[in-house]
Motif scaffolding. Sequence first.
Motif, PDB file in Angstrom:
ATOM      1  N   ARG A  27       0.811  -1.211   0.000  1.00  0.00           N
ATOM      2  CA  ARG A  27       0.000   0.000   0.000  1.00  0.00           C
ATOM      3  C   ARG A  27       0.844   1.260   0.000  1.00  0.00           C
ATOM      4  O   ARG A  27       0.316   2.354   0.095  1.00  0.00           O
ATOM      5  CB  ARG A  27      -0.931  -0.009   1.209  1.00  0.00           C
ATOM      6  CG  ARG A  27      -1.943  -1.140   1.173  1.00  0.00           C
ATOM      7  CD  ARG A  27      -2.902  -1.037   2.342  1.00  0.00           C
ATOM      8  NE  ARG A  27      -2.215  -1.265   3.620  1.00  0.00           N
ATOM      9  CZ  ARG A  27      -2.802  -1.165   4.796  1.00  0.00           C
ATOM     10  NH1 ARG A  27      -4.070  -0.804   4.868  1.00  0.00           N
ATOM     11  NH2 ARG A  27      -2.142  -1.409   5.898  1.00  0.00           N
ATOM     12  N   THR A  28       2.180   1.104  -0.095  1.00  0.00           N
ATOM     13  CA  THR A  28       3.052   2.275  -0.028  1.00  0.00           C
ATOM     14  C   THR A  28       3.579   2.698  -1.389  1.00  0.00           C
ATOM     15  O   THR A  28       4.482   3.502  -1.478  1.00  0.00           O
ATOM     16  CB  THR A  28       4.248   1.973   0.886  1.00  0.00           C
ATOM     17  OG1 THR A  28       4.978   0.845   0.357  1.00  0.00           O
ATOM     18  CG2 THR A  28       3.787   1.666   2.295  1.00  0.00           C
ATOM     19  N   SER A  30       2.602   4.713  -3.640  1.00  0.00           N
ATOM     20  CA  SER A  30       2.577   6.138  -3.947  1.00  0.00           C
ATOM     21  C   SER A  30       3.659   6.937  -3.226  1.00  0.00           C
ATOM     22  O   SER A  30       3.886   8.104  -3.542  1.00  0.00           O
ATOM     23  CB  SER A  30       1.209   6.724  -3.607  1.00  0.00           C
ATOM     24  OG  SER A  30       0.953   6.592  -2.225  1.00  0.00           O
ATOM     25  N   THR A  31       4.335   6.317  -2.273  1.00  0.00           N
ATOM     26  CA  THR A  31       5.407   7.018  -1.552  1.00  0.00           C
ATOM     27  C   THR A  31       6.753   6.882  -2.247  1.00  0.00           C
ATOM     28  O   THR A  31       7.733   7.494  -1.817  1.00  0.00           O
ATOM     29  CB  THR A  31       5.542   6.504  -0.116  1.00  0.00           C
ATOM     30  OG1 THR A  31       5.992   5.140  -0.138  1.00  0.00           O
ATOM     31  CG2 THR A  31       4.223   6.592   0.628  1.00  0.00           C
ATOM     32  N   TYR A  32       6.815   6.065  -3.297  1.00  0.00           N
ATOM     33  CA  TYR A  32       8.074   5.808  -3.978  1.00  0.00           C
ATOM     34  C   TYR A  32       8.124   6.452  -5.362  1.00  0.00           C
ATOM     35  O   TYR A  32       7.252   6.167  -6.200  1.00  0.00           O
ATOM     36  CB  TYR A  32       8.296   4.309  -4.160  1.00  0.00           C
ATOM     37  CG  TYR A  32       8.636   3.572  -2.903  1.00  0.00           C
ATOM     38  CD1 TYR A  32       7.641   3.032  -2.100  1.00  0.00           C
ATOM     39  CD2 TYR A  32       9.962   3.416  -2.519  1.00  0.00           C
ATOM     40  CE1 TYR A  32       7.955   2.348  -0.936  1.00  0.00           C
ATOM     41  CE2 TYR A  32      10.287   2.737  -1.362  1.00  0.00           C
ATOM     42  CZ  TYR A  32       9.281   2.201  -0.579  1.00  0.00           C
ATOM     43  OH  TYR A  32       9.608   1.533   0.558  1.00  0.00           O
ATOM     44  N   ARG A  53       6.641  10.901  -7.082  1.00  0.00           N
ATOM     45  CA  ARG A  53       5.569  10.207  -6.366  1.00  0.00           C
ATOM     46  C   ARG A  53       4.183  10.505  -6.938  1.00  0.00           C
ATOM     47  O   ARG A  53       3.341   9.615  -7.034  1.00  0.00           O
ATOM     48  CB  ARG A  53       5.603  10.582  -4.885  1.00  0.00           C
ATOM     49  CG  ARG A  53       6.851  10.122  -4.165  1.00  0.00           C
ATOM     50  CD  ARG A  53       6.911  10.663  -2.742  1.00  0.00           C
ATOM     51  NE  ARG A  53       8.118  10.244  -2.048  1.00  0.00           N
ATOM     52  CZ  ARG A  53       9.280  10.843  -2.148  1.00  0.00           C
ATOM     53  NH1 ARG A  53       9.404  11.916  -2.910  1.00  0.00           N
ATOM     54  NH2 ARG A  53      10.333  10.394  -1.491  1.00  0.00           N
ATOM     55  N   ASN A  74      -1.354   5.544  -9.361  1.00  0.00           N
ATOM     56  CA  ASN A  74      -1.198   5.163  -7.950  1.00  0.00           C
ATOM     57  C   ASN A  74      -2.390   4.368  -7.439  1.00  0.00           C
ATOM     58  O   ASN A  74      -2.256   3.572  -6.507  1.00  0.00           O
ATOM     59  CB  ASN A  74      -0.967   6.404  -7.098  1.00  0.00           C
ATOM     60  CG  ASN A  74       0.430   6.967  -7.276  1.00  0.00           C
ATOM     61  OD1 ASN A  74       1.345   6.279  -7.749  1.00  0.00           O
ATOM     62  ND2 ASN A  74       0.623   8.230  -6.923  1.00  0.00           N
ATOM     63  N   ASN A  77      -1.421   0.938  -8.386  1.00  0.00           N
ATOM     64  CA  ASN A  77      -0.068   0.513  -7.989  1.00  0.00           C
ATOM     65  C   ASN A  77       0.760   0.089  -9.202  1.00  0.00           C
ATOM     66  O   ASN A  77       1.474  -0.920  -9.158  1.00  0.00           O
ATOM     67  CB  ASN A  77      -0.129  -0.638  -6.974  1.00  0.00           C
ATOM     68  CG  ASN A  77      -0.437  -0.168  -5.568  1.00  0.00           C
ATOM     69  OD1 ASN A  77      -0.819   0.980  -5.357  1.00  0.00           O
ATOM     70  ND2 ASN A  77      -0.301  -1.062  -4.607  1.00  0.00           N
TER      71      ASN A  77
END
Length: 122
Positions: A27-28, A30-32, A53, A74, A77
Amino acid sequence: QVQLVESGGGLVQAGGSLRLSCAASGRTFSTYPMDWFRQAPGKEREFVAAINRSGASTYYADSVKGRFTIVRDNAKNTVYLEMNSLKPEDTAVYYCAASIVYSVVARSMEYWGKGTLVTVSS
């Protein structure tokens, strides 16, 4: 932890197009910031494209600028590499990669997919 799986590679004639996809787990996503690299036979891995991002900022290697487009979704994913006007010299294994830092340097990447082969015939 992020797992990356590329798809969409194949054989295409020069001048043709392909769209590569890279699906990320977790679920992360969008942080990368996300990158695409490629490695041709007998050559070192090289940077192709990067996206931040949000997807608002992109950066390309000179060799693909104007022909390739990197985008991300996003909600799904997934990051994509749209490749147009392909040339035989674009033949390589294409890898997607993730890093917490927006970077074009391979050693800065924290996570890598296993790659997808793109072959461009002349």
